[in-house]
Design a protein around this motif. Structure first.
Motif, PDB file in Angstrom:
ATOM      1  N   VAL A 264     123.881 -12.155  84.842  1.00  0.00           N
ATOM      2  CA  VAL A 264     124.956 -11.012  84.312  1.00  0.00           C
ATOM      3  C   VAL A 264     125.376 -10.573  85.680  1.00  0.00           C
ATOM      4  O   VAL A 264     124.920 -10.181  86.517  1.00  0.00           O
TER       5      VAL A 264
ATOM      6  N   ASP B 279     129.554  -8.451  86.793  1.00  0.00           N
ATOM      7  CA  ASP B 279     130.443  -7.299  86.196  1.00  0.00           C
ATOM      8  C   ASP B 279     131.161  -8.021  85.132  1.00  0.00           C
ATOM      9  O   ASP B 279     132.068  -6.998  84.251  1.00  0.00           O
TER      10      ASP B 279
ATOM     11  N   THR C 164     130.326 -10.068  82.659  1.00  0.00           N
ATOM     12  CA  THR C 164     129.700 -10.449  81.581  1.00  0.00           C
ATOM     13  C   THR C 164     129.719  -9.507  80.317  1.00  0.00           C
ATOM     14  O   THR C 164     129.845  -8.221  80.612  1.00  0.00           O
ATOM     15  N   PRO C 165     130.150  -9.816  79.194  1.00  0.00           N
ATOM     16  CA  PRO C 165     130.400  -8.901  78.044  1.00  0.00           C
ATOM     17  C   PRO C 165     129.080  -8.466  77.692  1.00  0.00           C
ATOM     18  O   PRO C 165     128.048  -9.199  77.980  1.00  0.00           O
ATOM     19  N   PRO C 166     128.953  -7.505  76.589  1.00  0.00           N
ATOM     20  CA  PRO C 166     128.094  -7.277  75.904  1.00  0.00           C
ATOM     21  C   PRO C 166     127.074  -8.460  75.318  1.00  0.00           C
ATOM     22  O   PRO C 166     128.042  -9.362  74.632  1.00  0.00           O
TER      23      PRO C 166
ATOM     24  N   GLU D  37     124.298  -5.323  73.343  1.00  0.00           N
ATOM     25  CA  GLU D  37     123.604  -4.770  74.576  1.00  0.00           C
ATOM     26  C   GLU D  37     124.218  -5.015  75.999  1.00  0.00           C
ATOM     27  O   GLU D  37     124.654  -6.261  76.230  1.00  0.00           O
ATOM     28  N   ARG D  38     124.442  -4.176  76.833  1.00  0.00           N
ATOM     29  CA  ARG D  38     124.994  -4.494  78.138  1.00  0.00           C
ATOM     30  C   ARG D  38     123.619  -4.592  79.075  1.00  0.00           C
ATOM     31  O   ARG D  38     122.650  -3.454  79.381  1.00  0.00           O
TER      32      ARG D  38
END
Length: 514
Positions: free
Chosen positions: A10, A12, A14-16, A28-29
């Motif tokens: 993961v 910066d 990367t989406p939820p 989820e982040r």
């Protein structure tokens, strides 16, 4: 060519990420640097199912062709696995129906007229007529069900069990019809790299005590010699011709196929669909939402058909399923994260209770590996599930009492085996419901708890996000409101900057730690 499994770190951009939690889908982040373990795409389906089935019957592994084993006047039993496989249920037509029809056609051509079909449900609940029809198809169902030549196995039917031999723990008992047959054909679907072979037949057609030799605490925590000894007794006595169909990973219905993609591959249409699905699920009454999730069926396809001796077929099926599900992971994490969906092998057309959810997360998902879990020994596991206290009085009556009486006394598997297992295994009311209704066997929750405990011993902490606190307290776990809270809870055992891995399942992933 199918896409291999993928491990992402993961950053910066990367989406939820989607995390299943019961009958909902969370976004989820994850902390920067979290390793995300994605499943591989499915292998290609066989071009023609009937050709694949007939090819396997004509050129089996370590066996004569099926036609050479069939003869007029013989007693033939065809057994097949139950509705716990696959999860979710397969859209019609079920592959097992096609296989059984091919076998019956050849048996008729050979002049075999003494044929019975038995569901290898073992200690699982009995199938209904509608479920038989779904698995085998309307034609086979109508031909065999009315005159009771299609039926469920009964692991408590003393008169319907025959002793084949003995192992150190005790007698090996198998369904009498199968034991007295000139040939037993066992048809099963393969979705995990299970042991298979004669062990599967024992779990499906064995007596309750024989199944206990495979599923009891001694077998699970020992060296594995118990189940192997049972299998050896069976194969030394019974002529078995096994047929396996390996399924792909297409577990999502067409409207939800985007859930099988990696989040950064989504188009705007996929994002809109997810938003609509989450909003619709949130707006539904809980019972309706559960029924919809349970009713969903998957568009599974068959990637291979193998037939022949149980050991050879099991080895071929394992190789095929690992080619599809194996994902190499560089090393073990300090903290693992798993989302636990509502659908469960033991909740088909029913509801999922907290014990089943714990089994799905800690055994079926966390326990899917080639020798080393994706979390180090002494590490922590964070799971997502509401863990709602709901039990089916029809399907899981002994689970109600196990949760209320046993787990309030102890969660120690050794003490449960010593103080409670015999009661749950021999209780006449549980046996009556298992034999005459559609209840799982009384001892079923004990065996699942032993499997849960195996994973629990490997971990220092197990925390459930979004779970009912009193529920997970009773199971011996901890609860948290958010992932951040869960990481705070486990910090004492894994530190404040742990290496985190998220197992992005389903579909099934088999982890191979390098």
């Amino acid at each position: 060519m199918a896409r291999s499994g993928f491990v992402l770190n993961v950053d910066d951009r990367t989406p939820p990420l989607i995390v299943p939690s019961g009958d909902s889908l969370e976004l989820e982040r994850f902390p920067l640097g979290t390793r995300v373990i994605y499943p591989a795409e499915s292998l290609d389906a066989v071009p023609d199912l009937n050709d694949a089935v007939n090819g396997a019957l004509d050129a089996p592994l370590d066996s004569e062709p099926l036609d050479a084993l069939l003869r007029a006047g013989m007693k033939l039993t065809v057994a097949f696995d139950d509705i716990t496989v696959p999860t979710p249920a397969m859209r019609r037509p079920d592959v097992r129906g096609a296989i059984v029809e091919a076998v019956l056609t050849r048996a008729a051509q050979a002049g075999v007229d003494d044929v019975e079909l038995i569901c290898g449900n073992g200690l699982n609940r009995r199938l209904t007529a509608a479920e038989f029809s779904h698995i085998l198809g309307e034609r086979v169902f109508r031909s065999f069900y009315a005159d009771e030549r299609l039926r469920n196995h009964d692991a408590e039917d003393g008169e319907g069990l025959t002793t084949l031999g003995t192992t150190e723990p005790g007698a090996v008992e198998i369904n009498t019809r199968a034991a007295s047959s000139d040939l037993v054909i066992y048809v099963q679907l393969v979705t995990t790299p299970q042991a298979g072979g004669a062990r599967s037949l024992a779990l499906g057609l064995g007596g309750a005590a024989t199944i206990g030799q495979i599923s009891g605490l001694a077998a699970i925590s020992g060296d594995g010699s118990g189940p192997e000894a049972v299998a050896n007794v069976i194969t030394s006595v019974l002529p078995i011709f096994q047929i396996d169909a390996v399924l792909d990973n297409h577990i999502f219905p067409p409207a939800l196929e985007f859930l099988g993609k990696r989040e950064w591959e989504w188009r705007l249409k996929d994002q809109a669909r997810l938003h609509a699905v989450r909003r619709a699920l949130a707006a539904m009454p809980r019972r309706l939402r559960q029924r919809m999730v349970n009713a969903a069926q998957a568009d599974f396809h068959t990637t291979s058909i193998s037939a022949g001796s149980p050991d050879a077929v099991a080895a071929a099926s394992r190789e095929q399923i690992l080619a599809q599900q194996l994902v190499e992971v560089p090393n073990q994490a300090d903290v693992g994260v798993i989302g636990v969906p509502q659908r469960n092998p033991y909740s088909a057309d029913s509801m999922t209770n907290p014990i089943l959810s714990a089994w799905l997360g800690l055994r079926a998902l966390f326990g899917a590996h080639t020798g080393q879990p994706f979390v180090r020994e002494g590490g922590a596991l964070v799971l997502y599930s509401p863990m709602t206290v709901e039990f089916s009085p029809l399907h899981h009556p002994s689970y109600v009492d196990f949760f209320a009486d046993v787990l309030t006394s102890t969660t120690d598997p050794v003490q449960i085996a010593s103080d409670f297992e015999t009661k749950y295994a021999t209780d006449p009311w549980y046996a009556h419901l298992y034999r005459t209704s559609h209840a799982f066997h009384g001892v079923h929750p004990c065996y699942l708890w032993y499997q849960i405990a195996e994973a629990r011993r490997h971990l220092s902490e197990v925390v459930w996000v979004g779970a009912e606190r009193r529920t997970v307290d009773r199971l011996g776990f901890r609860a948290a409101s958010t992932l951040a809270d869960a990481l705070e809870i486990v910090a004492a055992s894994v530190g404040r900057t742990p290496a985190i891995s998220y197992l992005h399942a389903p579909p099934q992933i088999v982890v191979d730690v390098r």
